[in-house]
Design a protein around this motif. Structure first.
Motif, PDB file in Angstrom:
ATOM      1  N   CYS A  44      75.082  63.713  22.183  1.00 39.46           N
ATOM      2  CA  CYS A  44      76.103  65.249  22.091  1.00 39.46           C
ATOM      3  C   CYS A  44      75.142  66.203  22.157  1.00 39.46           C
ATOM      4  O   CYS A  44      74.168  66.299  21.432  1.00 39.46           O
ATOM      5  CB  CYS A  44      76.902  65.090  20.961  1.00 39.46           C
ATOM      6  SG  CYS A  44      78.035  66.691  20.845  1.00 39.46           S
ATOM      7  N   VAL A  46      76.679  69.459  22.128  1.00 39.63           N
ATOM      8  CA  VAL A  46      77.621  70.524  21.669  1.00 39.63           C
ATOM      9  C   VAL A  46      76.681  71.344  20.431  1.00 39.63           C
ATOM     10  O   VAL A  46      76.887  72.452  20.362  1.00 39.63           O
ATOM     11  CB  VAL A  46      78.934  70.026  21.426  1.00 39.63           C
ATOM     12  CG1 VAL A  46      79.657  71.302  20.950  1.00 39.63           C
ATOM     13  CG2 VAL A  46      79.501  69.533  22.779  1.00 39.63           C
ATOM     14  N   GLY A  47      76.406  70.780  19.624  1.00 41.48           N
ATOM     15  CA  GLY A  47      75.532  71.318  18.486  1.00 41.48           C
ATOM     16  C   GLY A  47      76.435  72.013  17.495  1.00 41.48           C
ATOM     17  O   GLY A  47      75.872  73.187  16.789  1.00 41.48           O
ATOM     18  N   CYS A  48      77.454  71.452  16.878  1.00 40.02           N
ATOM     19  CA  CYS A  48      78.134  71.924  15.875  1.00 40.02           C
ATOM     20  C   CYS A  48      77.287  72.047  14.642  1.00 40.02           C
ATOM     21  O   CYS A  48      76.731  70.848  14.152  1.00 40.02           O
ATOM     22  CB  CYS A  48      79.197  71.452  15.533  1.00 40.02           C
ATOM     23  SG  CYS A  48      80.431  71.144  16.983  1.00 40.02           S
ATOM     24  N   TRP A  50      78.149  71.981  11.356  1.00 42.50           N
ATOM     25  CA  TRP A  50      78.434  71.161  10.519  1.00 42.50           C
ATOM     26  C   TRP A  50      78.618  69.892  10.886  1.00 42.50           C
ATOM     27  O   TRP A  50      79.498  69.087  10.110  1.00 42.50           O
ATOM     28  CB  TRP A  50      79.808  71.798   9.879  1.00 42.50           C
ATOM     29  CG  TRP A  50      80.714  72.226  10.959  1.00 42.50           C
ATOM     30  CD1 TRP A  50      80.707  73.686  11.480  1.00 42.50           C
ATOM     31  CD2 TRP A  50      81.532  71.582  11.784  1.00 42.50           C
ATOM     32  NE1 TRP A  50      81.893  73.667  12.455  1.00 42.50           N
ATOM     33  CE2 TRP A  50      82.188  72.334  12.617  1.00 42.50           C
ATOM     34  CE3 TRP A  50      81.741  70.153  11.858  1.00 42.50           C
ATOM     35  CZ2 TRP A  50      83.059  71.877  13.624  1.00 42.50           C
ATOM     36  CZ3 TRP A  50      82.556  69.867  12.860  1.00 42.50           C
ATOM     37  CH2 TRP A  50      83.479  70.468  13.667  1.00 42.50           C
ATOM     38  N   CYS A  51      78.348  69.377  11.958  1.00 43.68           N
ATOM     39  CA  CYS A  51      78.546  68.168  12.613  1.00 43.68           C
ATOM     40  C   CYS A  51      78.290  67.063  11.437  1.00 43.68           C
ATOM     41  O   CYS A  51      76.994  67.134  10.902  1.00 43.68           O
ATOM     42  CB  CYS A  51      77.670  68.027  13.695  1.00 43.68           C
ATOM     43  SG  CYS A  51      77.868  66.122  14.437  1.00 43.68           S
ATOM     44  N   VAL A  53      77.974  63.939  12.106  1.00 42.10           N
ATOM     45  CA  VAL A  53      77.399  62.666  12.607  1.00 42.10           C
ATOM     46  C   VAL A  53      76.108  63.155  13.540  1.00 42.10           C
ATOM     47  O   VAL A  53      76.252  62.638  15.133  1.00 42.10           O
ATOM     48  CB  VAL A  53      78.254  61.885  13.558  1.00 42.10           C
ATOM     49  CG1 VAL A  53      79.081  60.725  12.731  1.00 42.10           C
ATOM     50  CG2 VAL A  53      79.107  62.569  14.351  1.00 42.10           C
ATOM     51  N   SER A  56      74.157  60.860  15.896  1.00 40.08           N
ATOM     52  CA  SER A  56      74.692  60.609  17.335  1.00 40.08           C
ATOM     53  C   SER A  56      74.037  61.560  18.373  1.00 40.08           C
ATOM     54  O   SER A  56      74.003  60.908  19.486  1.00 40.08           O
ATOM     55  CB  SER A  56      76.142  60.781  17.136  1.00 40.08           C
ATOM     56  OG  SER A  56      76.755  62.350  17.303  1.00 40.08           O
ATOM     57  N   TRP A  57      73.502  62.529  18.024  1.00 44.40           N
ATOM     58  CA  TRP A  57      73.133  63.336  19.131  1.00 44.40           C
ATOM     59  C   TRP A  57      72.278  63.114  19.992  1.00 44.40           C
ATOM     60  O   TRP A  57      72.282  63.169  21.267  1.00 44.40           O
ATOM     61  CB  TRP A  57      72.689  64.625  18.399  1.00 44.40           C
ATOM     62  CG  TRP A  57      73.569  65.807  17.634  1.00 44.40           C
ATOM     63  CD1 TRP A  57      74.863  65.222  17.447  1.00 44.40           C
ATOM     64  CD2 TRP A  57      73.481  66.968  17.303  1.00 44.40           C
ATOM     65  NE1 TRP A  57      75.545  66.304  16.933  1.00 44.40           N
ATOM     66  CE2 TRP A  57      74.819  67.254  16.499  1.00 44.40           C
ATOM     67  CE3 TRP A  57      72.329  67.764  17.008  1.00 44.40           C
ATOM     68  CZ2 TRP A  57      74.655  68.288  15.757  1.00 44.40           C
ATOM     69  CZ3 TRP A  57      72.456  68.971  16.394  1.00 44.40           C
ATOM     70  CH2 TRP A  57      73.718  69.376  15.844  1.00 44.40           C
ATOM     71  N   GLY A  86      78.970  61.563  18.495  1.00 44.02           N
ATOM     72  CA  GLY A  86      78.658  62.116  19.808  1.00 44.02           C
ATOM     73  C   GLY A  86      79.857  62.539  20.479  1.00 44.02           C
ATOM     74  O   GLY A  86      81.032  63.018  20.203  1.00 44.02           O
ATOM     75  N   SER A 112      85.348  66.748  22.263  1.00 40.89           N
ATOM     76  CA  SER A 112      85.402  68.223  22.408  1.00 40.89           C
ATOM     77  C   SER A 112      85.884  68.693  23.775  1.00 40.89           C
ATOM     78  O   SER A 112      86.231  70.078  24.033  1.00 40.89           O
ATOM     79  CB  SER A 112      83.738  68.778  22.083  1.00 40.89           C
ATOM     80  OG  SER A 112      82.876  68.468  23.343  1.00 40.89           O
ATOM     81  N   LYS A 129      85.387  72.961  20.336  1.00 43.27           N
ATOM     82  CA  LYS A 129      84.404  73.539  19.741  1.00 43.27           C
ATOM     83  C   LYS A 129      83.960  74.833  20.282  1.00 43.27           C
ATOM     84  O   LYS A 129      83.717  75.054  21.643  1.00 43.27           O
ATOM     85  CB  LYS A 129      83.031  72.545  19.652  1.00 43.27           C
ATOM     86  CG  LYS A 129      83.153  71.077  19.065  1.00 43.27           C
ATOM     87  CD  LYS A 129      83.899  71.189  17.770  1.00 43.27           C
ATOM     88  CE  LYS A 129      84.171  70.034  16.897  1.00 43.27           C
ATOM     89  NZ  LYS A 129      84.951  68.830  17.719  1.00 43.27           N
TER      90      LYS A 129
HETATM   91  S1  SF4 Z   1      81.045  67.636  15.774  1.00 39.11           S
HETATM   92 FE1  SF4 Z   1      81.403  66.427  17.547  1.00 39.11          FE
HETATM   93  S2  SF4 Z   1      80.997  67.932  19.296  1.00 39.11           S
HETATM   94 FE2  SF4 Z   1      80.121  68.831  17.409  1.00 39.11          FE
HETATM   95  S3  SF4 Z   1      77.962  68.172  17.260  1.00 39.11           S
HETATM   96 FE3  SF4 Z   1      79.128  66.745  16.329  1.00 39.11          FE
HETATM   97  S4  SF4 Z   1      79.412  65.108  17.769  1.00 39.11           S
HETATM   98 FE4  SF4 Z   1      79.081  67.002  19.116  1.00 39.11          FE
END
Ligand code: SF4
Length: 210
Positions: A44, A46-48, A50-51, A53, A56-57, A86, A112, A129
């Protein structure tokens, strides 16, 4: 398999970087409280901030796994499968969803929507997101729009996203876990004043299950 063969299989969606897979109870959104087998795919960007997980990136940390093997494991456990990450749409989801559906399973996604939609879905949960907005196709097929509320501005973002989503989508606001004490009372008020929305809570975290 040779490294090049693995790379080609991943590009075709015949292998996926599998982070984890587990049978549990869906904790969020429309299907809260129902059993499902979760397939968490790595990758992933997307880079939130507060993610929850972040591990998983980086897809390279998760072993490329043959989709037939993932499907076999899933078939032992459940009729409902949730593919999550992810960001699962980083990859071609056509092979795995075709195989799961051929086995009679109901196939859900949590995404997302930031990448082109692949795969065939019985339930499309779009969680948009701000960093990387969904593609138009994602809004069109959304069954459930789930907007994470981390701060007050996210209510405005939620309305913007609802306006882009098809009219049949069921709308949820979900407090971001680390801000749930501050945001949940605001969401309660917001839903009472704007009843097209429903509240989604991460009930699996309250239940202490994956
Ligand atoms: S919340 Fe979802 S979309 Fe955002 S960074 Fe984490 S895995 Fe990626």
């Amino acid at each position: 398999m040779l490294e090049k063969e693995v790379q080609i299989a991943v590009e075709k969606g015949e292998m996926l970087p599998l982070m984890e897979e587990f049978y549990t109870i869906q904790g969020e959104g429309y299907h809260t409280g129902t059993p499902a087998y979760f397939i968490r795919v790595g990758g992933c960007d997307v880079g939130c901030h507060w993610c929850d997980v972040k591990e998983s990136w980086n897809a390279e940390l998760h072993p490329p796994t043959v989709t037939d093997t993932i499907v076999e494991n899933a078939a032992k456990h459940a009729k409902t499968i949730v593919i999550t990450g992810g960001e699962p749409l980083t990859w071609d989801m056509n092979p795995i969803t075709t195989k799961l559906k051929a086995r009679g399973m109901s196939v859900h996604i949590e995404t997302s929507g930031a990448y082109p939609v692949t795969g065939t879905w019985d339930w499309f949960c779009l969680s948009p997101k701000k960093n990387k907005l969904p593609v138009d196709d994602a809004y069109a097929i959304t069954n459930e729009l789930k907007v994470i509320i981390h701060n007050k501005h996210d209510f405005l973002f939620a309305e913007e996203q609802a306006a882009k989503t098809n009219d049949n989508a069921i709308l949820f606001l979900q407090p971001e876990w680390s801000k749930k004490e501050q945001m949940t009372p605001l969401i309660v008020d917001y839903v009472m004043n704007n009843p097209k929305w429903r509240i989604s809570l991460q009930t699996h975290k309250y239940l202490n299950i994956p």
